[in-house]
Design a protein around this motif. Structure first.
Motif, short mmCIF file in Angstrom:
data_model
loop_
_atom_site.label_atom_id
_atom_site.label_comp_id
_atom_site.label_asym_id
_atom_site.label_seq_id
_atom_site.Cartn_x
_atom_site.Cartn_y
_atom_site.Cartn_z
N GLU A 65 0.95 -1.23 0.08
CA GLU A 65 -0.05 -0.03 0.00
C GLU A 65 0.76 1.41 -0.22
O GLU A 65 0.66 2.17 -0.78
N ASP A 66 1.89 1.42 0.94
CA ASP A 66 2.67 2.50 1.00
C ASP A 66 3.52 2.79 -0.20
O ASP A 66 3.66 3.69 -0.89
N GLU A 69 0.85 3.60 -3.39
CA GLU A 69 0.33 5.05 -3.40
C GLU A 69 1.56 6.14 -3.98
O GLU A 69 0.98 7.19 -4.60
N GLN A 70 2.62 5.88 -4.08
CA GLN A 70 3.64 6.59 -5.03
C GLN A 70 3.76 6.29 -6.47
O GLN A 70 4.38 7.17 -7.00
N ASP A 73 -0.30 8.36 -11.72
CA ASP A 73 -1.28 7.79 -12.62
C ASP A 73 -0.88 7.76 -14.20
O ASP A 73 0.15 8.36 -14.40
N ARG A 91 -6.80 5.66 -11.53
CA ARG A 91 -7.71 5.91 -10.19
C ARG A 91 -8.99 6.58 -10.36
O ARG A 91 -8.93 7.44 -11.55
N GLY A 95 -10.79 8.38 -5.63
CA GLY A 95 -9.48 7.95 -5.03
C GLY A 95 -9.94 6.73 -4.45
O GLY A 95 -9.05 5.81 -3.82
N ARG A 96 -10.86 6.24 -4.41
CA ARG A 96 -11.46 4.61 -3.85
C ARG A 96 -11.10 3.54 -4.50
O ARG A 96 -11.08 2.20 -4.08
N THR A 98 -8.52 1.92 -7.75
CA THR A 98 -7.35 1.82 -8.33
C THR A 98 -7.07 0.65 -9.19
O THR A 98 -7.18 -0.22 -8.54
N TRP A 115 -7.40 -2.26 -6.66
CA TRP A 115 -6.95 -1.87 -5.19
C TRP A 115 -8.32 -1.03 -4.92
O TRP A 115 -8.60 0.07 -5.26
N ARG A 117 -10.27 1.08 -1.67
CA ARG A 117 -10.09 1.65 -0.37
C ARG A 117 -11.64 1.88 0.27
O ARG A 117 -12.52 2.55 -0.39
N GLY A 123 -7.58 -0.99 3.05
CA GLY A 123 -7.55 -1.32 1.50
C GLY A 123 -7.68 -2.68 1.43
O GLY A 123 -7.37 -3.81 2.02
#
Length: 165
Positions: A65-66, A69-70, A73, A91, A95-96, A98, A115, A117, A123
């Motif tokens: 997850e970490d 996130e980086q 798109d 995404r 943002g929920r 991906t 993915w 959220r 997640g």
């Protein structure tokens, strides 16, 4: 069916619950040991996380997850396990949700997943016809080539319908 075709019988055997010692546990079809349902991979067809090689899924999922996130798109290229790959990340506007599709350039391998959220902040990873460990290993090991990143943000955001309407 013609006379050349034989009839095959396929038996699907769901994991059986242990009744005597651990009534809420499921027996792994691989190691035949009892496991809590949370230790069984939902796509593993009755095989426990340990047999599938997912030793510490919660910490691996947190690292996934970490790292994910980086990811920017849009389209990008990079290297995974010494081979060139392309990847596209999209995404939703809220943002929920991906989505990612990665393809080995000049090869046959792919990595694809969604993915989600959830409202409580947690997640959920949903691999597309592959193991969660394959997806996690890819995301953690993929090195993006900064010279090959295109179509960031606005072009990659998808206006998916909301869950409420």
């Amino acid at each position: 069916m013609d006379s050349q075709t034989s009839h095959l019988t396929i038996e699907i055997v769901p994991p059986r619950r242990t009744r005597r010692r651990c009534p809420d546990f499921v027996l792994c079809l691989c190691c035949n040991r009892p496991h809590a349902p949370s230790e069984m991979d939902e796509d593993g067809c009755g095989i426990c996380d340990e047999c599938l090689g997912v030793s510490d899924m919660s910490s691996a999922l947190s690292a996934f997850e970490d790292t994910f996130e980086q990811f920017p798109d849009g389209y990008m290229e990079g290297v995974f396990e010494g081979r060139r790959w392309s990847a596209t990340v999209r995404r939703s506007l809220d943002g929920r949700r991906t989505w990612m599709l990665a393809e080995e350039l000049g090869g046959n391998e792919i990595v694809s997943f969604n993915w989600y959220r959830l409202s409580e902040g947690r997640g959920v990873l949903k691999p597309c016809e592959m193991s969660a460990s394959k997806v996690i290993d890819f995301v953690l090991g993929f090195r993006i080539d900064p010279n090959c990143v295109e179509g960031q943000s606005a072009l990659a955001r998808v206006a998916w319908p909301s869950a409420t309407g």
